[in-house]
Design a protein around this motif. Structure first.
Motif, PDB file in Angstrom:
ATOM      1  N   GLN A  37       0.861  -1.362  -0.108  1.00 37.51           N
ATOM      2  CA  GLN A  37       0.139   0.043  -0.159  1.00 37.51           C
ATOM      3  C   GLN A  37       0.985   1.281  -0.022  1.00 37.51           C
ATOM      4  OE1 GLN A  37      -3.169   0.782   0.153  1.00 37.51           O
ATOM      5  NE2 GLN A  37      -4.098  -1.338   0.085  1.00 37.51           N
ATOM      6  N   PHE A  38       0.645   2.204  -0.984  1.00 44.12           N
ATOM      7  CA  PHE A  38       1.501   3.332  -1.060  1.00 44.12           C
ATOM      8  C   PHE A  38       0.732   4.509  -0.827  1.00 44.12           C
ATOM      9  CE2 PHE A  38       3.502  -0.033  -3.945  1.00 44.12           C
ATOM     10  CZ  PHE A  38       4.645   0.053  -3.702  1.00 44.12           C
ATOM     11  N   LYS A  39       1.671   5.623  -0.564  1.00 39.36           N
ATOM     12  CA  LYS A  39       0.901   6.633   0.022  1.00 39.36           C
ATOM     13  C   LYS A  39       0.680   7.374  -1.227  1.00 39.36           C
ATOM     14  CE  LYS A  39       2.169   6.022   4.281  1.00 39.36           C
ATOM     15  NZ  LYS A  39       1.761   4.767   4.844  1.00 39.36           N
ATOM     16  N   MET A  40       1.291   7.217  -2.434  1.00 39.13           N
ATOM     17  CA  MET A  40       1.011   7.846  -3.657  1.00 39.13           C
ATOM     18  C   MET A  40       0.918   7.249  -4.812  1.00 39.13           C
ATOM     19  SD  MET A  40       3.994  11.138  -3.135  1.00 39.13           S
ATOM     20  CE  MET A  40       4.338  11.007  -4.802  1.00 39.13           C
ATOM     21  N   GLU A  41      -0.260   7.326  -5.581  1.00 39.24           N
ATOM     22  CA  GLU A  41      -0.629   6.423  -6.959  1.00 39.24           C
ATOM     23  C   GLU A  41       0.740   6.231  -7.794  1.00 39.24           C
ATOM     24  OE1 GLU A  41      -4.168   6.691  -9.178  1.00 39.24           O
ATOM     25  OE2 GLU A  41      -5.095   7.705  -7.415  1.00 39.24           O
ATOM     26  N   GLU A  42       1.558   7.388  -8.076  1.00 41.44           N
ATOM     27  CA  GLU A  42       2.781   7.422  -8.619  1.00 41.44           C
ATOM     28  C   GLU A  42       3.774   6.573  -8.357  1.00 41.44           C
ATOM     29  OE1 GLU A  42       6.440  10.645  -9.963  1.00 41.44           O
ATOM     30  OE2 GLU A  42       4.503  11.225  -9.326  1.00 41.44           O
ATOM     31  N   ASP A  43       4.023   6.275  -6.849  1.00 42.76           N
ATOM     32  CA  ASP A  43       4.936   5.273  -6.495  1.00 42.76           C
ATOM     33  C   ASP A  43       4.370   3.887  -6.863  1.00 42.76           C
ATOM     34  OD1 ASP A  43       6.647   7.287  -5.340  1.00 42.76           O
ATOM     35  OD2 ASP A  43       5.673   7.303  -3.510  1.00 42.76           O
ATOM     36  N   ALA A  44       3.039   3.603  -6.525  1.00 41.44           N
ATOM     37  CA  ALA A  44       2.475   2.342  -6.940  1.00 41.44           C
ATOM     38  C   ALA A  44       2.438   2.212  -8.403  1.00 41.44           C
ATOM     39  CB  ALA A  44       0.924   2.467  -6.613  1.00 41.44           C
ATOM     40  N   LEU A  45       2.407   3.002  -9.276  1.00 43.82           N
ATOM     41  CA  LEU A  45       2.513   2.647 -10.639  1.00 43.82           C
ATOM     42  C   LEU A  45       3.913   2.514 -11.079  1.00 43.82           C
ATOM     43  CD1 LEU A  45       1.158   2.678 -13.593  1.00 43.82           C
ATOM     44  CD2 LEU A  45       1.384   5.165 -13.705  1.00 43.82           C
ATOM     45  N   GLN A  46       4.787   3.323 -10.564  1.00 42.01           N
ATOM     46  CA  GLN A  46       6.410   2.998 -10.812  1.00 42.01           C
ATOM     47  C   GLN A  46       6.795   1.743 -10.037  1.00 42.01           C
ATOM     48  OE1 GLN A  46       8.392   6.170  -9.065  1.00 42.01           O
ATOM     49  NE2 GLN A  46       8.169   7.560 -10.955  1.00 42.01           N
ATOM     50  N   PHE A  47       6.044   1.221  -9.459  1.00 39.89           N
ATOM     51  CA  PHE A  47       6.696  -0.244  -8.674  1.00 39.89           C
ATOM     52  C   PHE A  47       6.108  -1.229  -9.503  1.00 39.89           C
ATOM     53  CE2 PHE A  47       5.326  -3.683  -5.680  1.00 39.89           C
ATOM     54  CZ  PHE A  47       6.579  -4.048  -5.404  1.00 39.89           C
ATOM     55  N   PHE A  48       4.585  -1.161  -9.935  1.00 36.33           N
ATOM     56  CA  PHE A  48       4.037  -2.195 -10.998  1.00 36.33           C
ATOM     57  C   PHE A  48       4.759  -2.234 -12.103  1.00 36.33           C
ATOM     58  CE2 PHE A  48       1.017  -2.873 -14.554  1.00 36.33           C
ATOM     59  CZ  PHE A  48       0.257  -3.783 -14.141  1.00 36.33           C
ATOM     60  N   GLN A  49       5.378  -1.122 -12.549  1.00 33.85           N
ATOM     61  CA  GLN A  49       6.284  -1.129 -13.812  1.00 33.85           C
ATOM     62  C   GLN A  49       7.637  -1.850 -13.490  1.00 33.85           C
ATOM     63  OE1 GLN A  49       5.206  -0.080 -17.081  1.00 33.85           O
ATOM     64  NE2 GLN A  49       6.891  -1.404 -17.434  1.00 33.85           N
ATOM     65  N   ALA A  50       7.994  -1.601 -12.522  1.00 30.69           N
ATOM     66  CA  ALA A  50       9.516  -2.265 -12.040  1.00 30.69           C
ATOM     67  C   ALA A  50       9.189  -3.670 -12.013  1.00 30.69           C
ATOM     68  CB  ALA A  50       9.816  -1.828 -10.763  1.00 30.69           C
ATOM     69  N   CYS A  51       8.138  -4.012 -11.367  1.00 32.12           N
ATOM     70  CA  CYS A  51       7.841  -5.457 -11.525  1.00 32.12           C
ATOM     71  C   CYS A  51       7.793  -6.350 -12.905  1.00 32.12           C
ATOM     72  CB  CYS A  51       6.509  -5.854 -10.771  1.00 32.12           C
ATOM     73  SG  CYS A  51       6.638  -5.338  -9.017  1.00 32.12           S
ATOM     74  N   LEU A  52       7.163  -5.464 -13.957  1.00 30.69           N
ATOM     75  CA  LEU A  52       7.048  -5.782 -15.100  1.00 30.69           C
ATOM     76  C   LEU A  52       8.546  -5.895 -15.892  1.00 30.69           C
ATOM     77  CD1 LEU A  52       3.892  -4.097 -16.476  1.00 30.69           C
ATOM     78  CD2 LEU A  52       4.066  -6.498 -15.515  1.00 30.69           C
ATOM     79  N   ASP A  53       9.291  -4.627 -15.675  1.00 27.33           N
ATOM     80  CA  ASP A  53      10.671  -4.486 -16.217  1.00 27.33           C
ATOM     81  C   ASP A  53      11.457  -5.764 -15.629  1.00 27.33           C
ATOM     82  OD1 ASP A  53       9.666  -2.508 -17.703  1.00 27.33           O
ATOM     83  OD2 ASP A  53      10.568  -0.770 -16.120  1.00 27.33           O
ATOM     84  N   ILE A  54      11.395  -6.150 -14.449  1.00 29.96           N
ATOM     85  CA  ILE A  54      12.200  -7.170 -13.784  1.00 29.96           C
ATOM     86  C   ILE A  54      11.967  -8.517 -14.562  1.00 29.96           C
ATOM     87  CG2 ILE A  54      12.805  -8.300 -11.781  1.00 29.96           C
ATOM     88  CD1 ILE A  54      12.122  -5.597 -10.234  1.00 29.96           C
ATOM     89  N   GLU A  55      10.763  -8.551 -14.454  1.00 31.17           N
ATOM     90  CA  GLU A  55      10.383  -9.877 -15.282  1.00 31.17           C
ATOM     91  C   GLU A  55      11.003  -9.998 -16.572  1.00 31.17           C
ATOM     92  OE1 GLU A  55       8.541 -12.745 -17.633  1.00 31.17           O
ATOM     93  OE2 GLU A  55       8.348 -10.528 -18.101  1.00 31.17           O
ATOM     94  N   LYS A  56      11.050  -9.041 -17.641  1.00 30.30           N
ATOM     95  CA  LYS A  56      11.617  -9.193 -18.897  1.00 30.30           C
ATOM     96  C   LYS A  56      13.174  -9.204 -18.470  1.00 30.30           C
ATOM     97  CE  LYS A  56       8.410  -5.755 -20.952  1.00 30.30           C
ATOM     98  NZ  LYS A  56       7.999  -4.419 -21.097  1.00 30.30           N
ATOM     99  N   SER A  57      13.930  -8.675 -17.876  1.00 30.00           N
ATOM    100  CA  SER A  57      15.245  -8.781 -17.750  1.00 30.00           C
ATOM    101  C   SER A  57      15.467 -10.108 -17.142  1.00 30.00           C
ATOM    102  CB  SER A  57      15.817  -7.733 -16.629  1.00 30.00           C
ATOM    103  OG  SER A  57      15.429  -7.821 -15.385  1.00 30.00           O
TER     104      SER A  57
END
Length: 88
Positions: A37-57
């Motif tokens: 649970q993030f305080k800001m939506e932007e942090d949640a979106l960045q984390f979601f994208q990081a999860c996707l990027d890590i999977e690709k790598s």
């Protein structure tokens, strides 16, 4: 963000984003889910994208190594971010 959020499924995990919440589920762990649970939506979106990027790598790793490596890198992506964590 559209009601219902975004969800992505992969062979060893799934990730779900809904506003300030990101939920991770790994296929081969005892936990049903890891909830962030993030305080800001932007942090949640960045984390979601990081999860996707890590999977690709790490897609070329063996299946058994993908899950643990992804989970370790996910924890690194959270350094310096304000969030609450729960395991189910």
């Amino acid at each position: 963000m559209a009601k219902g959020g975004k969800k992505k499924n992969f062979n060893f995990f799934s990730v779900y984003l809904n506003e300030k919440e990101v939920v991770l589920h790994y296929a081969n762990t005892k936990e049903l889910a890891q909830e962030f649970q993030f305080k800001m939506e932007e942090d949640a979106l960045q984390f979601f994208q990081a999860c996707l990027d890590i999977e690709k790598s790490i897609e070329n790793l063996s299946t058994q190594k993908q899950e643990s490596t992804h989970n370790q890198w996910v924890k690194q992506a959270l350094k310096g971010v304000d969030y609450d964590y729960a395991e189910y």
